[in-house]
Motif scaffolding. Structure first.
Motif, PDB file in Angstrom:
ATOM      1  N   ALA A   1     -23.289  38.552  19.357  1.00  0.00           N
ATOM      2  CA  ALA A   1     -24.886  40.215  19.851  1.00  0.00           C
ATOM      3  C   ALA A   1     -25.456  39.576  19.698  1.00  0.00           C
ATOM      4  O   ALA A   1     -26.151  40.538  20.494  1.00  0.00           O
ATOM      5  CB  ALA A   1     -24.014  40.207  18.212  1.00  0.00           C
ATOM      6  N   ALA A   2     -26.386  38.196  20.067  1.00  0.00           N
ATOM      7  CA  ALA A   2     -27.417  38.134  20.719  1.00  0.00           C
ATOM      8  C   ALA A   2     -27.758  37.061  22.404  1.00  0.00           C
ATOM      9  O   ALA A   2     -28.580  37.016  22.568  1.00  0.00           O
ATOM     10  CB  ALA A   2     -28.472  36.781  19.909  1.00  0.00           C
TER      11      ALA A   2
ATOM     12  N   ASP B   1     -17.537  47.174  24.953  1.00  0.00           N
ATOM     13  CA  ASP B   1     -18.590  45.520  24.903  1.00  0.00           C
ATOM     14  C   ASP B   1     -17.881  45.863  23.189  1.00  0.00           C
ATOM     15  O   ASP B   1     -17.898  44.214  22.707  1.00  0.00           O
ATOM     16  CB  ASP B   1     -19.974  46.611  24.089  1.00  0.00           C
ATOM     17  CG  ASP B   1     -20.344  46.781  25.231  1.00  0.00           C
ATOM     18  OD1 ASP B   1     -20.432  46.139  26.180  1.00  0.00           O
ATOM     19  OD2 ASP B   1     -21.440  47.432  24.953  1.00  0.00           O
ATOM     20  N   ALA B   2     -16.985  46.139  22.916  1.00  0.00           N
ATOM     21  CA  ALA B   2     -15.810  45.761  22.098  1.00  0.00           C
ATOM     22  C   ALA B   2     -15.135  43.786  21.491  1.00  0.00           C
ATOM     23  O   ALA B   2     -14.359  44.449  23.089  1.00  0.00           O
ATOM     24  CB  ALA B   2     -14.956  46.018  20.849  1.00  0.00           C
TER      25      ALA B   2
ATOM     26  N   THR C   1     -13.496  41.492  15.186  1.00  0.00           N
ATOM     27  CA  THR C   1     -14.583  41.739  16.215  1.00  0.00           C
ATOM     28  C   THR C   1     -15.683  42.037  16.779  1.00  0.00           C
ATOM     29  O   THR C   1     -16.180  42.177  15.040  1.00  0.00           O
ATOM     30  CB  THR C   1     -13.573  43.325  16.362  1.00  0.00           C
ATOM     31  OG1 THR C   1     -12.549  43.547  16.845  1.00  0.00           O
ATOM     32  CG2 THR C   1     -13.648  44.091  17.427  1.00  0.00           C
ATOM     33  N   VAL C   2     -16.203  41.084  17.367  1.00  0.00           N
ATOM     34  CA  VAL C   2     -17.618  41.670  17.438  1.00  0.00           C
ATOM     35  C   VAL C   2     -18.418  42.894  18.999  1.00  0.00           C
ATOM     36  O   VAL C   2     -17.356  42.732  19.500  1.00  0.00           O
ATOM     37  CB  VAL C   2     -18.184  40.087  18.076  1.00  0.00           C
ATOM     38  CG1 VAL C   2     -19.517  39.821  18.522  1.00  0.00           C
ATOM     39  CG2 VAL C   2     -17.203  38.856  17.295  1.00  0.00           C
ATOM     40  N   ALA C   3     -19.428  43.131  18.244  1.00  0.00           N
ATOM     41  CA  ALA C   3     -20.031  43.863  19.182  1.00  0.00           C
ATOM     42  C   ALA C   3     -21.163  42.978  20.004  1.00  0.00           C
ATOM     43  O   ALA C   3     -22.210  42.617  18.961  1.00  0.00           O
ATOM     44  CB  ALA C   3     -20.727  44.631  17.962  1.00  0.00           C
TER      45      ALA C   3
ATOM     46  N   ALA D   1     -16.224  45.769  33.614  1.00  0.00           N
ATOM     47  CA  ALA D   1     -17.116  46.600  34.147  1.00  0.00           C
ATOM     48  C   ALA D   1     -15.729  48.050  33.524  1.00  0.00           C
ATOM     49  O   ALA D   1     -16.257  48.599  32.946  1.00  0.00           O
ATOM     50  CB  ALA D   1     -17.807  47.337  35.685  1.00  0.00           C
ATOM     51  N   TRP D   2     -14.644  47.695  33.587  1.00  0.00           N
ATOM     52  CA  TRP D   2     -13.409  48.834  33.630  1.00  0.00           C
ATOM     53  C   TRP D   2     -13.309  48.282  32.086  1.00  0.00           C
ATOM     54  O   TRP D   2     -11.731  49.109  32.214  1.00  0.00           O
ATOM     55  CB  TRP D   2     -12.721  48.947  34.723  1.00  0.00           C
ATOM     56  CG  TRP D   2     -13.586  49.640  35.837  1.00  0.00           C
ATOM     57  CD1 TRP D   2     -14.557  50.573  35.486  1.00  0.00           C
ATOM     58  CD2 TRP D   2     -13.093  49.744  36.877  1.00  0.00           C
ATOM     59  NE1 TRP D   2     -15.103  50.457  36.343  1.00  0.00           N
ATOM     60  CE2 TRP D   2     -13.830  50.150  38.484  1.00  0.00           C
ATOM     61  CE3 TRP D   2     -11.854  49.378  38.038  1.00  0.00           C
ATOM     62  CZ2 TRP D   2     -13.739  50.156  39.281  1.00  0.00           C
ATOM     63  CZ3 TRP D   2     -11.998  49.048  38.839  1.00  0.00           C
ATOM     64  CH2 TRP D   2     -12.680  49.897  40.168  1.00  0.00           C
TER      65      TRP D   2
END
Length: 293
Positions: free
Chosen positions: A185-186, A199-200, A211-213, A193-194
């Motif tokens: 995340a950092a 972003d998950a 699951t990372v954001a 793009a699609w």
């Protein structure tokens, strides 16, 4: 009227897009080919081709008739080869569609090998990243990545490629190396793009899933651009192994979080749903299954 020759002339006119090209191929004149196709149209009572000074294309009924006529000619050719004891022989045109990156890094080389093995076959390899209408565009085989497949085709699953987290050594030196999935995340995350998941990012170590954001200022709809961006130190990305294995071997990219991977990228060969498959199509399907496997 010689029906068989009429069908041959019409089919090749559609495939070559020119009556003059058919004439050159058959060592005759353009006017002769034009008369043959015109006689076929008169016999059917349907206009098959739209002609202009610059181009030639099938009408809507012409496209439908082309698909059926091509099948008739292919069955006839296979029947002749079989009765002559030439079932190993193969000839004719194959149209193949594939994603750009896969075509460049893998499929192009396979096709060259296939052409050396079968000198009677011609191949048109069309590379783009959109899902084509196989019947409308006259595609014999489509190579597709991922699990989403179009309806009304036959799909043959031939393998799956692991998806790995990678980054350039220069990026990791400047920004540090993640030690756990949450650390992503950092970091600058480079993604397609699609991507339906946005972003998950879903990762697994074989027993656990997380699951990372993620966050990234750059998104692109082309796998080759993602590959180049990662190699240039633009960030961290999740890529199928086939796309980056050469850069990993050259140490231009490094694995990140080696215990964690994304879901494997599935590979399918698609072909139109129809009873009869030409010999050359069957040969290519089996050949690609063996090579990709």
């Amino acid at each position: 009227m010689d029906t068989l020759r009429s069908l041959q002339c019409f089919v090749r006119a559609v495939e070559l897009g020119s009556l003059s090209a058919v004439a050159r191929e058959q060592h005759t004149t353009q006017s002769n080919i034009s008369k043959i196709v015109a006689a076929l149209e008169e016999d059917l009572g349907v206009r098959l081709l739209e002609r202009s000074t610059a181009s030639l294309s099938p009408t809507v009924p012409g496209r439908r008739f082309y698909e059926r006529a091509r099948g008739v000619l292919e069955e006839y050719a296979d029947a002749v080869a079989d009765v002559r004891g030439e079932s190993a022989a193969a000839s004719g045109l194959l149209r193949i569609n594939a994603p750009v990156a896969l075509g460049q890094f893998r499929l192009n080389g396979f096709v060259q090998e296939f052409l050396r093995q079968y000198p009677g076959i011609e191949v048109e390899l069309i590379l783009n990243d959109r899902m084509v209408d196989m019947v409308e565009e006259g595609v014999d085989i489509a190579v597709r990545l991922g699990g989403e497949l179009p309806p009304n085709v036959v799909a043959r699953r031939i393998g799956a490629s692991p998806r790995l987290l990678v980054a350039a050594p220069s990026y990791l030196k400047a920004h540090g190396t993640p030690q756990a999935p949450q650390d992503l995340a950092a970091h600058e995350y480079i993604r397609f793009a699609w991507a339906s998941s946005g972003d998950a990012l879903e990762l697994t170590d074989g027993t656990r899933s997380v699951t990372v954001a993620t966050h990234g200022r750059y998104r692109v709809n082309n796998a080759l651009a993602i590959r180049d961006t990662l190699a240039a130190g633009g960030g961290i990305g999740l890529c199928p192994e086939w796309l980056v294995q050469d850069l990993l071997a050259q140490r231009k990219l490094r694995r990140v979080l080696r215990d964690w991977q994304g879901s494997a990228q599935e590979l399918h060969l698609l072909y139109p749903s129809r009873r009869y498959l030409p010999h050359r199509v069957r040969l290519m399907l089996d050949f690609l299954q063996q090579r990709f496997g």
